[in-house]
Every structure is written in structure tokens, then in C-alpha cells.
Write a protein that holds these residues in place. Structure first.
Motif, mmCIF file in Angstrom:
data_model
loop_
_atom_site.group_PDB
_atom_site.id
_atom_site.type_symbol
_atom_site.label_atom_id
_atom_site.label_comp_id
_atom_site.label_asym_id
_atom_site.label_seq_id
_atom_site.Cartn_x
_atom_site.Cartn_y
_atom_site.Cartn_z
ATOM 1 N N GLY A 13 0.837 -1.213 0.000
ATOM 2 C CA GLY A 13 0.000 0.000 0.000
ATOM 3 C C GLY A 13 0.863 1.250 0.000
ATOM 4 O O GLY A 13 0.518 2.258 0.620
ATOM 5 N N GLY A 15 1.660 3.129 -2.585
ATOM 6 C CA GLY A 15 1.410 4.048 -3.698
ATOM 7 C C GLY A 15 0.807 5.374 -3.290
ATOM 8 O O GLY A 15 0.858 6.351 -4.047
ATOM 9 N N ASN A 39 -1.145 -1.100 -8.814
ATOM 10 C CA ASN A 39 -0.983 -0.377 -10.074
ATOM 11 C C ASN A 39 0.509 -0.140 -10.387
ATOM 12 O O ASN A 39 1.155 0.708 -9.766
ATOM 13 C CB ASN A 39 -1.726 0.967 -9.933
ATOM 14 C CG ASN A 39 -1.708 1.761 -11.204
ATOM 15 O OD1 ASN A 39 -0.800 1.627 -12.023
ATOM 16 N ND2 ASN A 39 -2.719 2.591 -11.368
ATOM 17 N N GLY A 186 -5.566 7.242 14.312
ATOM 18 C CA GLY A 186 -6.879 7.891 14.259
ATOM 19 C C GLY A 186 -7.089 8.324 12.812
ATOM 20 O O GLY A 186 -6.807 7.570 11.887
ATOM 21 N N MET A 192 -7.793 7.890 1.065
ATOM 22 C CA MET A 192 -8.860 7.096 1.684
ATOM 23 C C MET A 192 -9.843 7.983 2.463
ATOM 24 O O MET A 192 -11.056 7.828 2.358
ATOM 25 C CB MET A 192 -8.263 6.044 2.625
ATOM 26 C CG MET A 192 -9.294 5.142 3.268
ATOM 27 S SD MET A 192 -8.570 3.958 4.428
ATOM 28 C CE MET A 192 -7.917 2.734 3.338
#
Ligand SMILES: NC(=O)c1ccc[n+]([C@@H]2O[C@H](COP(=O)([O-])OP(=O)(O)OC[C@H]3O[C@@H](n4cnc5c(N)ncnc54)[C@H](OP(=O)(O)O)[C@@H]3O)[C@@H](O)[C@H]2O)c1
Length: 260
Positions: A13, A15, A39, A186, A192
């Protein structure tokens, strides 16, 4: 993260978001960083922008077969630390509770962590005998959403609870060989969370989050939590489940009739 020696990191993760910020900091410190994501073009752009000793390892962490041979396929022969950042977040909007969403999120956030550990462990364990501060290290990025039930988080929160439990159990079975840390962030500003349409208290940047993880991971703690204000707020609420589930959380729910 430990001493000045050049270490070899694998970040899934990498990227975007927290993973990308970790890759940038660690490569700037002179470490070798293998960066993963689905990707290849995004990874190639990352490699170009970071410079340094950064090597792309394109893969889908949810694909069991691909993950079983992913490190050999990319000629990775040595690993010191694995940072498991690959994750997705999809919210459930009642009444649409569907198995496909739960499965998609679980396959990435939980099975993806399991697949990555299975792929990395033979390389990590090859260095048995390393002194405590130099031991191989697995760092999994969980979430404070697993502290309590949250509205719309049936998929995301339960996948993060499962991965945290998996890593907590793995820590016991790998004691003395591989250190295992679970990170509970947190809210961190990343692609995202850019999609979230609700208030995110104590939001910090991905660079701040990466800095905290790198600094705290040096001591090999079982857990890394930040920001502390949100951590303690949620921990205290978890001691009063009646207050959380009967009074506060229904006011946060979007389901018909909730909070009334
Ligand atoms: N941001 C927050 O507030 C927050 C809070 C708590 C926990 N976390 C956790 O922190 C981690 C990083 O999240 P982030 O906020 O930095 O989000 P992000 O920017 O969306 O990063 C997630 C990365 O995971 C990769 N990824 C997704 N599915 C994958 C798959 N099947 N195989 C390989 N790579 C995959 C994505 O790259 P590709 O799409 O190119 O594959 C993406 O670069 C996640 O596990 C997240 O759950 C985030």
C-alpha cells in the motif's frame, strides 16, 4: 528504524497516503524500500519521484496465489521489516448489507495481511539470532475503528479487528524471532479519508503519521497509537458500552429511525 544500518523494508500500500509517506521517509534515510500496490504505473511514478534505493513490487495482496510467490518473482532475497499498509475502506449503508462488500474489504484488509506475512516470514526468519534491537519486524496498520462498533463500519472495522487479532497471536508464536507491532491510527489525511463526508477529529497529515510510526517503531512496541487524545477518548468510551451503544453512537448512525 533501528540503528544506522541500512535495512530492507517492504511496504504494501505504498502508492499513496501513509504507505507512500513511510516510503519517502525511509528511502530518504538511506534504506532499501520495496514498494507494493496493485498499479504498476503508480509504483513506477513513485520510484521516479523518490529516487534512492526504491524497488517496485506490484501485487494484489488479496490474491493468495500471486502473493505466495511475489517476493521470489521480484528477486527479493533479504528483508528486515515489513509494513502492512495496503487497505481499502467501504462503508455499509443500510439496508444494503451485502456479502460482496464485506468479502472485498476483508480480503484486502485481513487476508491481504495474512498473505503478506506468509510471503515475508521465510525471509524474515532467515535472520534468526539477530540481537533484540535488530530483530526482523512486522508492522501492521490497523485502525482505532476496531476499539468499538462504529456505524457503517461493519466491513472495515471488523476487517481491522481481525487483522489486529491475527498479528497479536502471531506476536506470541514468533517471540524471540520476529517482533510484531500493530499501529492504531486515528484520522489521517489521505486519498482514503478525502472521501469521508463526516467530521474527522484530530486529523493529521500522512507525513506526521509516518514520522510517528518510524520514531515509535524503533522501540519495537506491541502497539503504536496516535493521536493520543482520540485513543483515550475511545478507550474511555469502550469502558462504558451502555453510554456508547445506547446514547452516543445511535446519534451518529444514518439508518432510518436511529437516534430518534
Ligand atoms: N487514513 C486514515 O485515517 C487511516 C486510519 C486508520 C487506518 N488506516 C489504514 O492505513 C492504511 C493506509 O491507508 P491510507 O489512509 O494511506 O489510504 P490510501 O492512500 O488509500 O492507501 C492505501 C493503499 O493500499 C493500496 N491497496 C489497496 N488495495 C490493495 C491490494 N488489494 N493490494 C495491494 N495494495 C492495495 C492502494 O494502492 P493501489 O490502489 O494502487 O493498489 C493504496 O495505495 C490502510 O490499511 C488503512 O486502513 C488509515
Amino acid at each position: 528504524m533501528a540503528g544506522d544500518r541500512k535495512r530492507h523494508y517492504w511496504i504494501t500500500g505504498a502508492g499513496s497516503g501513509i504507505g507512500r509517506a513511510l516510503a519517502a521517509s525511509l528511502s530518504a534515510e538511506g534504506h532499501r524500500v520495496y514498494v507494493s500496490g496493485r498499479n504498476p504505473d503508480k509504483l513506477e511514478a513513485l520510484v521516479q519521484s523518490l529516487g534512492g534505493d526504491v524497488i517496485p513490487v506490484a501485487c494484489d495482496v488479496a490474491n493468495d496465489q500471486e502473493m505466495a510467490g511475489v517476493l521470489a518473482a521480484h528477486n527479493v532475497e533479504h528483508l528486515d521489516t515489513v509494513i502492512l499498509c495496503a487497505g481499502i475502506c467501504e462503508y455499509i449503508d443500510m439496508p444494503a448489507l451485502d456479502i460482496d462488500t464485506i468479502r472485498r474489504v476483508t480480503e484486502t484488509n485481513f487476508h491481504g495481511v495474512v498473505n503478506s506475512c506468509i510471503a515475508a516470514l521465510p525471509l524474515l526468519k532467515r535472520q534468526g539470532g539477530a540481537s533484540p534491537g535488530e530483530r526482523p519486524h512486522i508492522i501492521g496498520v490497523g485502525s482505532m475503528s476496531s476499539y468499538l462498533g462504529f456505524p457503517r463500519a461493519e466491513a472495515y472495522g471488523s476487517s481491522k479487528a481481525a487483522m489486529a487479532y491475527f498479528l497479536d497471536a502471531l506476536r506470541i508464536d514468533l517471540v524471540g524471532q520476529v517482533d510484531v507491532t500493530v499501529v492504531y491510527p486515528g484520522f489521517v489525511s489521505t486519498p482514503m479519508t478525502d472521501r469521508n463526508d463526516f467530521p474527522m477529529p484530530f486529523l493529521i497529515s500522512a507525513e506526521e503519521a509516518a514520522g510517528i510510526i518510524i520514531r515509535k517503531a524503533r522501540r519495537r512496541p506491541n502497539t503504536i497509537v496516535f493521536p493520543l487524545r482520540l485513543h483515550w477518548l475511545l478507550r474511555v468510551l469502550s469502558w462504558f458500552p451502555g453510554l456508547w451503544y445506547s446514547v452516543i453512537s445511535p446519534r451518529l448512525s444514518r439508518s432510518a429511525g436511529a437516534g430518534s
